[in-house]
Design a protein around this motif. Structure first.
Motif, PDB file in Angstrom:
ATOM      1  N   ALA A  83      40.969  28.286  56.094  1.00 51.39           N
ATOM      2  CA  ALA A  83      39.538  28.571  56.253  1.00 51.39           C
ATOM      3  C   ALA A  83      38.851  27.333  56.805  1.00 51.39           C
ATOM      4  CB  ALA A  83      38.919  28.968  54.917  1.00 51.39           C
ATOM      5  N   VAL A 133      34.533  30.654  57.469  1.00 52.61           N
ATOM      6  CA  VAL A 133      35.361  31.622  58.186  1.00 52.61           C
ATOM      7  C   VAL A 133      36.800  31.432  57.728  1.00 52.61           C
ATOM      8  CG1 VAL A 133      36.217  32.426  60.409  1.00 52.61           C
ATOM      9  CG2 VAL A 133      33.853  31.625  60.201  1.00 52.61           C
ATOM     10  N   SER A 134      37.419  32.503  57.263  1.00 49.55           N
ATOM     11  CA  SER A 134      38.793  32.440  56.764  1.00 49.55           C
ATOM     12  C   SER A 134      39.738  33.203  57.669  1.00 49.55           C
ATOM     13  CB  SER A 134      38.866  33.030  55.354  1.00 49.55           C
ATOM     14  OG  SER A 134      38.646  34.436  55.404  1.00 49.55           O
ATOM     15  N   ASP A 146      38.946  36.819  57.663  1.00 51.74           N
ATOM     16  CA  ASP A 146      37.837  37.215  58.543  1.00 51.74           C
ATOM     17  C   ASP A 146      38.328  37.441  59.966  1.00 51.74           C
ATOM     18  OD1 ASP A 146      35.891  37.004  56.506  1.00 51.74           O
ATOM     19  OD2 ASP A 146      35.757  34.837  56.811  1.00 51.74           O
ATOM     20  N   GLN A 186      40.481  40.730  60.643  1.00 52.61           N
ATOM     21  CA  GLN A 186      39.808  42.032  60.743  1.00 52.61           C
ATOM     22  C   GLN A 186      39.695  42.480  62.192  1.00 52.61           C
ATOM     23  OE1 GLN A 186      36.662  43.118  57.928  1.00 52.61           O
ATOM     24  NE2 GLN A 186      36.712  41.003  57.206  1.00 52.61           N
ATOM     25  N   LYS A 187      39.807  41.543  63.123  1.00 55.78           N
ATOM     26  CA  LYS A 187      39.790  41.888  64.541  1.00 55.78           C
ATOM     27  C   LYS A 187      40.979  42.802  64.887  1.00 55.78           C
ATOM     28  CE  LYS A 187      37.419  40.169  67.220  1.00 55.78           C
ATOM     29  NZ  LYS A 187      36.087  40.579  67.773  1.00 55.78           N
ATOM     30  N   SER A 194      32.427  44.975  57.382  1.00 51.85           N
ATOM     31  CA  SER A 194      33.746  44.736  57.956  1.00 51.85           C
ATOM     32  C   SER A 194      33.778  45.062  59.436  1.00 51.85           C
ATOM     33  CB  SER A 194      34.804  45.571  57.219  1.00 51.85           C
ATOM     34  OG  SER A 194      34.920  45.139  55.878  1.00 51.85           O
ATOM     35  N   LYS A 207      32.209  42.240  61.384  1.00 51.07           N
ATOM     36  CA  LYS A 207      33.140  41.113  61.548  1.00 51.07           C
ATOM     37  C   LYS A 207      34.210  41.441  62.581  1.00 51.07           C
ATOM     38  CE  LYS A 207      32.626  38.690  57.158  1.00 51.07           C
ATOM     39  NZ  LYS A 207      33.338  38.020  56.051  1.00 51.07           N
ATOM     40  N   LEU A 246      31.455  36.042  62.158  1.00 52.26           N
ATOM     41  CA  LEU A 246      32.677  36.122  61.361  1.00 52.26           C
ATOM     42  C   LEU A 246      32.521  35.609  59.937  1.00 52.26           C
ATOM     43  CD1 LEU A 246      35.054  34.743  64.110  1.00 52.26           C
ATOM     44  CD2 LEU A 246      35.231  37.040  63.125  1.00 52.26           C
ATOM     45  N   MET A 247      31.613  34.661  59.741  1.00 51.31           N
ATOM     46  CA  MET A 247      31.575  33.920  58.480  1.00 51.31           C
ATOM     47  C   MET A 247      31.108  34.753  57.300  1.00 51.31           C
ATOM     48  SD  MET A 247      28.211  31.500  58.969  1.00 51.31           S
ATOM     49  CE  MET A 247      26.546  32.168  59.003  1.00 51.31           C
ATOM     50  N   THR A 248      31.595  34.321  56.132  1.00 50.90           N
ATOM     51  CA  THR A 248      31.104  34.819  54.859  1.00 50.90           C
ATOM     52  C   THR A 248      30.030  33.841  54.404  1.00 50.90           C
ATOM     53  OG1 THR A 248      33.240  35.795  54.267  1.00 50.90           O
ATOM     54  CG2 THR A 248      31.705  35.331  52.472  1.00 50.90           C
ATOM     55  N   SER A 249      28.856  34.371  54.079  1.00 50.54           N
ATOM     56  CA  SER A 249      27.720  33.515  53.768  1.00 50.54           C
ATOM     57  C   SER A 249      26.966  34.079  52.561  1.00 50.54           C
ATOM     58  CB  SER A 249      26.792  33.443  54.984  1.00 50.54           C
ATOM     59  OG  SER A 249      25.712  32.594  54.772  1.00 50.54           O
TER      60      SER A 249
END
Length: 223
Positions: A37, A51-52, A55, A58-59, A78, A81, A90-93
């Protein structure tokens, strides 16, 4: 007890990106530095998200693991992302952060609460200063038995409980603390044990009253 601080264990060499960093550059950084990450920071180096690998992956499947574009609860997080092309999407926030001054206990509790493997570390101004991981916190258990014994005597017995250094025999073997002796009425065994458990590196604590079989054979191991 004076637990070690996050600043003493964290790594200050942190790979970071900004909101506009492209997808492929993030993937390249994760592979190049063998990390899972990367923090996303703003123009003042304050963390805004993470961003992990998950994340990015998922593309591949376009949203949820079953291939659908929408989560069971109706959200499209999802899918968003999966369509994202930069760190901002993309990030988790927000990012879960620790302060440099936190103790290892504080950091471990937050990791457990959020079920995460690492914490971003920020300074007093909220700027990214480092990262601390579960493996970093585990380093407290690498303290030598001699160091643990010394801290128990100086901090727990003398400073916290006002006992003479020789009033209780303290033996430490691989982090297992054995206390033996006779305590004054004002100090109970559970209180003494609790103080000893607060010392970094202690795995277990056992109190053996004076005269109990086995106490006289305990030997201190220090290295």
């Amino acid at each position: 007890m004076k637990h070690q601080r996050v600043r003493d264990l964290m790594s200050d060499a942190v790979v970071r990106v900004q909101r506009g960093t492209p997808f492929k550059e993030i993937a390249h950084l994760l592979l190049e530095y063998d990390i899972t990450a990367v923090p996303v920071v703003d123009g003042e180096n304050r963390p805004v998200g993470v961003v992990s690998e998950a994340d990015l992956l998922q593309k591949m499947w376009g949203g949820e693991p079953d291939g659908s574009r929408e989560h069971a609860d109706g959200s499209r997080a999802s899918a968003v992302k999966a369509d994202a092309t930069d760190a901002a999407g993309l990030m988790t926030s927000p990012a879960v952060c620790a302060r440099e001054s936190w103790s290892v206990v504080d950091a471990a509790r937050v990791m457990a609460r959020h079920r995460i493997k690492r914490l971003l570390v920020v300074d007093d101004d909220g700027r990214l200063a480092g990262v601390v991981s579960r493996s970093d916190l585990l380093r407290v258990f690498l303290r030598t038995d001699r160091a643990i014994r010394t801290e128990i005597i100086e901090e727990a017995l003398v400073k916290a409980l006002g006992l003479a250094p020789s009033s209780v025999q303290v033996d430490v073997t691989h982090g297992h603390v054995v206390l033996s002796g006779r305590l004054p009425d004002r100090v109970s065994a559970p209180v003494l044990e609790e103080h000893c458990r607060g010392v970094d590196g202690v795995v277990a604590v056992e109190f053996r009253p004076a005269g109990e079989t086995g106490a006289e054979d305990s030997a201190t191991v220090g290295s």
